[in-house]
Motif scaffolding. Structure first.
Motif, PDB file in Angstrom:
ATOM      1  N   LYS A  61     -14.033  18.067 -55.904  1.00  0.00           N
ATOM      2  CA  LYS A  61     -12.643  17.580 -55.988  1.00  0.00           C
ATOM      3  C   LYS A  61     -12.597  16.188 -56.636  1.00  0.00           C
ATOM      4  O   LYS A  61     -11.740  15.910 -57.473  1.00  0.00           O
ATOM      5  CB  LYS A  61     -12.023  17.541 -54.585  1.00  0.00           C
ATOM      6  N   GLU A  64     -13.298  16.519 -60.381  1.00  0.00           N
ATOM      7  CA  GLU A  64     -12.117  17.030 -61.091  1.00  0.00           C
ATOM      8  C   GLU A  64     -11.047  15.959 -61.244  1.00  0.00           C
ATOM      9  O   GLU A  64     -10.450  15.818 -62.318  1.00  0.00           O
ATOM     10  CB  GLU A  64     -11.555  18.246 -60.348  1.00  0.00           C
ATOM     11  N   GLU A  65     -10.789  15.185 -60.192  1.00  0.00           N
ATOM     12  CA  GLU A  65      -9.800  14.103 -60.268  1.00  0.00           C
ATOM     13  C   GLU A  65     -10.236  13.035 -61.268  1.00  0.00           C
ATOM     14  O   GLU A  65      -9.410  12.483 -61.986  1.00  0.00           O
ATOM     15  CB  GLU A  65      -9.596  13.476 -58.889  1.00  0.00           C
ATOM     16  N   THR A 121     -17.445  10.929 -52.501  1.00  0.00           N
ATOM     17  CA  THR A 121     -15.996  11.107 -52.518  1.00  0.00           C
ATOM     18  C   THR A 121     -15.282   9.827 -52.960  1.00  0.00           C
ATOM     19  O   THR A 121     -14.107   9.867 -53.292  1.00  0.00           O
ATOM     20  CB  THR A 121     -15.474  11.531 -51.138  1.00  0.00           C
TER      21      THR A 121
END
Length: 141
Positions: A61, A64-65, A121
Motif C-alpha cells: 500500500k 502504491e501511494e 509503512t
C-alpha cells in the motif's frame, strides 16, 4: 517540552493508528531486530541509489501511494525526489504486535510485519507535534 513517557504514548498511539488503517497483517511476527535490519537496509538502498531495492522494502500500500505521488508514476522516481538525510545512529526499536518503529538519530521508520518479513509503512519521519505526530517523506498516512 515532552517527557519520555509522553513520547512513548505518542508512538503507541501512532502505531495504533497504523493498525486501524490496515497496517496489521495476519501471521507470526518476526523478531524486533528484523525490523531494525529492514529499516537499515532501506536507508542503505536509498543512500546507494538502489531505489528498486528500497521500494521492495515498502509495504505494498505504501509503495502504491508513493508511486501515485510521483510525477513519473513510479515508486523509484518518488524516492529519488524525497529528501532523506542519513539516519544516524540507531537509538531504539520497539515492536507492538505486528507493528514496529525504529528510531534513529535523524529519522523514525514505521513498519508492519508481513509473510515476507518487515515492510516499511513510513520512512523519513520526523516529530511534528500533537495533531500530526509525524511528517514522513514516504508513507505515514
Amino acid at each position: 517540552m515532552k517527557t519520555p513517557r509522553g513520547d512513548r504514548a505518542l508512538r503507541i498511539g501512532l502505531l495504533a493508528l497504523f493498525v486501524l488503517s490496515g497496517g496489521a497483517l495476519s501471521g507470526c511476527a518476526p523478531e524486533g531486530t528484523a525490523a531494525a535490519e529492514a529499516a537499515e537496509a532501506f536507508h542503505r538502498d536509498v543512500a546507494g541509489s538502489d531505489m528498486t531495492a528500497a521500494c521492495s522494502l515498502l509495504q505494498s500500500k505504501t509503495r502504491e501511494e508513493t508511486a501515485r505521488s510521483s510525477d513519473a508514476g513510479t515508486c523509484e522516481s518518488q524516492l529519488k525526489k524525497a529528501q532523506f538525510t542519513g539516519p544516524g545512529r540507531l537509538l531504539d526499536t520497539e515492536q507492538f504486535g505486528r507493528n514496529a518503529f525504529v528510531e534513529f538519530e535523524n529519522d523514525t521508520v514505521f513498519l508492519a510485519a508481513s509473510d515476507a518479513g518487515w515492510k516499511i509503512t513510513g520512512a523519513g519521519c520526523t516529530p511534528n507535534g500533537e495533531e500530526a505526530p509525524y511528517t514522513c517523506e514516504v508513507g505515514g498516512k
